[in-house]
Scaffold this active site. Structure first.
Site, PDB file in Angstrom:
ATOM      1  N   GLU A 279       0.831  -1.213   0.000  1.00  0.00           N
ATOM      2  CA  GLU A 279       0.000   0.000   0.000  1.00  0.00           C
ATOM      3  C   GLU A 279       0.863   1.260   0.000  1.00  0.00           C
ATOM      4  O   GLU A 279       0.539   2.254  -0.660  1.00  0.00           O
ATOM      5  CB  GLU A 279      -0.947  -0.002   1.200  1.00  0.00           C
ATOM      6  CG  GLU A 279      -2.027  -1.066   1.133  1.00  0.00           C
ATOM      7  CD  GLU A 279      -2.871  -0.959  -0.121  1.00  0.00           C
ATOM      8  OE1 GLU A 279      -3.288   0.165  -0.481  1.00  0.00           O
ATOM      9  OE2 GLU A 279      -3.115  -2.007  -0.763  1.00  0.00           O
ATOM     10  N   TRP A 282       1.863   1.636  -3.486  1.00  0.00           N
ATOM     11  CA  TRP A 282       0.854   2.243  -4.371  1.00  0.00           C
ATOM     12  C   TRP A 282       0.946   3.769  -4.303  1.00  0.00           C
ATOM     13  O   TRP A 282       0.838   4.454  -5.328  1.00  0.00           O
ATOM     14  CB  TRP A 282      -0.543   1.769  -3.987  1.00  0.00           C
ATOM     15  CG  TRP A 282      -1.621   2.378  -4.834  1.00  0.00           C
ATOM     16  CD1 TRP A 282      -2.401   3.457  -4.524  1.00  0.00           C
ATOM     17  CD2 TRP A 282      -2.023   1.954  -6.139  1.00  0.00           C
ATOM     18  NE1 TRP A 282      -3.259   3.731  -5.558  1.00  0.00           N
ATOM     19  CE2 TRP A 282      -3.059   2.824  -6.560  1.00  0.00           C
ATOM     20  CE3 TRP A 282      -1.621   0.926  -6.992  1.00  0.00           C
ATOM     21  CZ2 TRP A 282      -3.696   2.694  -7.801  1.00  0.00           C
ATOM     22  CZ3 TRP A 282      -2.253   0.805  -8.232  1.00  0.00           C
ATOM     23  CH2 TRP A 282      -3.277   1.677  -8.619  1.00  0.00           C
ATOM     24  N   TRP A 310     -19.429  12.722 -20.347  1.00  0.00           N
ATOM     25  CA  TRP A 310     -19.807  13.036 -18.974  1.00  0.00           C
ATOM     26  C   TRP A 310     -21.074  13.876 -18.938  1.00  0.00           C
ATOM     27  O   TRP A 310     -21.321  14.689 -19.825  1.00  0.00           O
ATOM     28  CB  TRP A 310     -18.677  13.798 -18.270  1.00  0.00           C
ATOM     29  CG  TRP A 310     -17.370  13.073 -18.193  1.00  0.00           C
ATOM     30  CD1 TRP A 310     -16.194  13.455 -18.775  1.00  0.00           C
ATOM     31  CD2 TRP A 310     -17.085  11.860 -17.493  1.00  0.00           C
ATOM     32  NE1 TRP A 310     -15.197  12.561 -18.490  1.00  0.00           N
ATOM     33  CE2 TRP A 310     -15.715  11.561 -17.698  1.00  0.00           C
ATOM     34  CE3 TRP A 310     -17.854  10.989 -16.715  1.00  0.00           C
ATOM     35  CZ2 TRP A 310     -15.095  10.447 -17.159  1.00  0.00           C
ATOM     36  CZ3 TRP A 310     -17.244   9.882 -16.168  1.00  0.00           C
ATOM     37  CH2 TRP A 310     -15.883   9.605 -16.394  1.00  0.00           C
ATOM     38  N   ASN A 345     -10.768   3.651   3.133  1.00  0.00           N
ATOM     39  CA  ASN A 345     -10.269   3.401   1.780  1.00  0.00           C
ATOM     40  C   ASN A 345     -11.237   2.605   0.909  1.00  0.00           C
ATOM     41  O   ASN A 345     -11.410   2.901  -0.273  1.00  0.00           O
ATOM     42  CB  ASN A 345      -8.912   2.696   1.825  1.00  0.00           C
ATOM     43  CG  ASN A 345      -8.970   1.369   2.550  1.00  0.00           C
ATOM     44  OD1 ASN A 345      -9.015   1.336   3.775  1.00  0.00           O
ATOM     45  ND2 ASN A 345      -8.980   0.256   1.818  1.00  0.00           N
ATOM     46  N   TRP A 363     -14.736  12.493 -13.417  1.00  0.00           N
ATOM     47  CA  TRP A 363     -13.893  12.157 -12.254  1.00  0.00           C
ATOM     48  C   TRP A 363     -13.207  13.386 -11.679  1.00  0.00           C
ATOM     49  O   TRP A 363     -12.905  13.432 -10.479  1.00  0.00           O
ATOM     50  CB  TRP A 363     -12.852  11.098 -12.630  1.00  0.00           C
ATOM     51  CG  TRP A 363     -11.849  11.516 -13.671  1.00  0.00           C
ATOM     52  CD1 TRP A 363     -11.940  11.317 -15.023  1.00  0.00           C
ATOM     53  CD2 TRP A 363     -10.613  12.206 -13.467  1.00  0.00           C
ATOM     54  NE1 TRP A 363     -10.842  11.845 -15.661  1.00  0.00           N
ATOM     55  CE2 TRP A 363     -10.005  12.395 -14.729  1.00  0.00           C
ATOM     56  CE3 TRP A 363      -9.941  12.672 -12.335  1.00  0.00           C
ATOM     57  CZ2 TRP A 363      -8.782  13.042 -14.912  1.00  0.00           C
ATOM     58  CZ3 TRP A 363      -8.716  13.323 -12.497  1.00  0.00           C
ATOM     59  CH2 TRP A 363      -8.150  13.503 -13.760  1.00  0.00           C
ATOM     60  N   TRP A 386      -8.552   8.396  -8.483  1.00  0.00           N
ATOM     61  CA  TRP A 386      -9.770   8.745  -9.221  1.00  0.00           C
ATOM     62  C   TRP A 386      -9.704   8.226 -10.652  1.00  0.00           C
ATOM     63  O   TRP A 386     -10.704   7.722 -11.184  1.00  0.00           O
ATOM     64  CB  TRP A 386     -10.010  10.257  -9.179  1.00  0.00           C
ATOM     65  CG  TRP A 386     -10.770  10.644  -7.949  1.00  0.00           C
ATOM     66  CD1 TRP A 386     -10.261  11.068  -6.757  1.00  0.00           C
ATOM     67  CD2 TRP A 386     -12.189  10.584  -7.783  1.00  0.00           C
ATOM     68  NE1 TRP A 386     -11.272  11.288  -5.853  1.00  0.00           N
ATOM     69  CE2 TRP A 386     -12.465  11.001  -6.456  1.00  0.00           C
ATOM     70  CE3 TRP A 386     -13.248  10.236  -8.605  1.00  0.00           C
ATOM     71  CZ2 TRP A 386     -13.765  11.067  -5.945  1.00  0.00           C
ATOM     72  CZ3 TRP A 386     -14.547  10.299  -8.099  1.00  0.00           C
ATOM     73  CH2 TRP A 386     -14.796  10.702  -6.789  1.00  0.00           C
TER      74      TRP A 386
END
Length: 484
Positions: A279, A282, A310, A345, A363, A386
């Site tokens: 993590e 990431w 969108w 999360n 987004w 995102w």
């Protein structure tokens, strides 16, 4: 740097608000030179205006750092304004002949620092940068074809193979400060909200000691079952280290070292410690990506997604922000975010999927809201996460992976503990109905004191319809790409 220096050295603090494991500060302390710890308040330090929740955290973190530095004999000097101009003013005031900093890797910050260093060096002022925030400097972890990684798993392997763990350093106990300097006060910057004070529910202890307390708490409990526990929003299963890492109150190496040591000592399973390491990896991947591909801050990493149709849904976006979508787990997450400056999360993925897929809202709208309301708003991670949900990022989840907010709630909050905490108007519903109250019989709702549309909203969108609409929009992108 010579060890017989007498002219002062500026240590320019930014995203490294700590004493321990601080390469720039350690370097100066080793020389015995007088040190000027300097923080320059630049609201666009990362290259974009700071979010309000980040400002709240910065306010507290700077106070904590100032106390630590004062105790060591070198008061923190606070100034505000253009970084290069401010640095030059302090250099002229003090006769400092060197500026040391721990590098920032966000694209605009990276370019700014390079320009400042070039300008200062041209005027005879030494300028040195260190890596005090990442496991490895962006640019140092590349594929066999000498290109940046675009897929996480091979990146993580290469990162852990390549990164060189620095020796832990507790930091200098004493510093030779410079007397007589006048700076600004944190209060002058208005970082803490006053009217209204929306931070009354923020349960955090910013600063280096707060970071260490958070790490100790994590090692003693959540890390033991981290791989599974981090997905259960109703339980205390995450590290809650993200804001401390973002502001540099603890180095990622210290956190990883502690987790691995706990595994080595038999206090936690090795698999759980390595899940935590991944993590942190990431977070690293996100920063490296943004550094190499600056355009992804504004545009889709995968260009074809710029053609996504969108929707302009102001009402839906506002309902999402306020936690009034009619989907309990989504609303719980958005209310937790507003109340605490943080969101679990797993729920971050659920609420992001709802905005981007169910409502088909860009987004970038969600990313901007998170940037303003998260205390751990990190540019690389926020943008990457995102785009991951939107299917437009590097190594992203495929766009057709659309979370069902009801089944996600039932899977990860089966007993409704999380929803009951953050959506208390639904507390009277049983586990059977709490994630889809609109399906409950009228008498069940009445017994729980709920009138849909008055006490709690009916769903603002039908999930099946929203899912189909999102998939249709994806097909349009595919068709346009195939024609090209």
């Amino acid at each position: 740097m010579s060890s017989s220096r007498s002219r002062p050295v500026i240590v320019w603090f930014r995203r490294d608000l700590r004493i321990a494991d601080n390469p720039a500060l350690t370097e100066v302390a080793a020389t015995g030179a007088p040190v000027i710890p300097l923080y320059i308040h630049d609201p666009a330090l990362d290259g974009r205006p700071m979010g309000a929740a980040s400002g709240w955290w910065l306010d507290k973190s700077l106070r904590a750092l100032a106390t630590e530095l004062e105790e060591r004999g070198a008061p923190l000097l606070l100034r505000s304004g253009d970084p290069e101009a401010t640095l030059r003013v302090v250099i002229n005031e003090t006769g400092a002949d060197a500026v040391l900093m721990n590098r920032m890797f966000e694209p605009a910050a990276w370019e700014r620092d390079a320009e400042i260093a070039h300008g200062l060096k041209a005027d005879g002022v030494a300028c040195r940068g260190f890596n005090g925030t990442m496991l490895a400097r962006p640019g140092s972890v590349r594929t066999g074809q000498d290109a940046p990684y675009r897929v996480f798993t091979p990146f993580l392997k290469a990162l852990l193979d390549k990164a060189e763990e620095p020796a832990p350093r507790d930091g200098p106990r004493t510093l030779d400060g410079v007397a007589g300097l006048t700076g600004e006060a944190v209060d002058d910057w208005g970082l803490h909200p006053l009217r209204p004070d929306w931070s009354t529910g923020f349960d955090w202890t910013p600063g280096e000691s707060g970071a260490r307390e958070a790490l100790s708490r994590f090692l003693a409990g959540p890390l033991t079952v981290y791989g599974e526990g981090r997905d259960i929003p109703g339980e205390d299963g995450t590290s809650r280290l993200s804001p401390h890492l973002h502001f540099g109150e603890i180095s990622p190496w210290r956190a990883i070292r502690a987790a691995r040591q706990a595994a080595k000592d038999g206090r936690v399973p090795g698999k759980q410690a390595e899940k935590f390491v991944s993590e942190v990896g990431w977070r690293e991947f996100s920063t490296h990506l943004l550094h190499h591909f600056p355009y992804m801050a504004e545009r889709a990493f995968r260009p074809e997604f710029e053609a996504m149709a969108w929707r302009d849904d102001g009402e839906g976006l506002e309902a999402w922000k306020r936690g009034m979508t009619g989907y309990p787990v989504v609303d719980a997450g958005m209310r937790q975010l507003w109340a605490t400056g943080w969101m679990h999360n797993r729920v971050r993925m659920i609420v992001a999927s709802f905005l981007v897929k169910d409502l088909l809202v860009d987004w970038r709208e969600g990313e901007a809201w998170f940037w303003d309301t998260l205390v751990d708003a990190d540019m690389g991670a926020n943008i990457q996460n995102w785009q991951w949900v939107a299917g437009s990022g590097a190594d992203a989840a495929p766009y057709f992976r659309i979370f069902n907010p009801v089944t996600q709630g039932e899977k990860f909050d089966g007993e409704g503990k999380y929803v009951r905490r953050w959506v208390p108007e639904l507390a009277g519903l049983s586990d059977r109905w709490i994630h889809a109250p609109w399906t409950a019989p009228t008498e069940v709702l009445a017994a729980a004191g709920i009138r849909l549309g008055r006490d709690y909203p009916a769903p603002i969108v039908d999930h099946a319809m929203g899912r189909k609409r999102a998939l249709d929009a994806l097909e349009q992108i595919k068709s346009a790409r195939d024609k090209d």
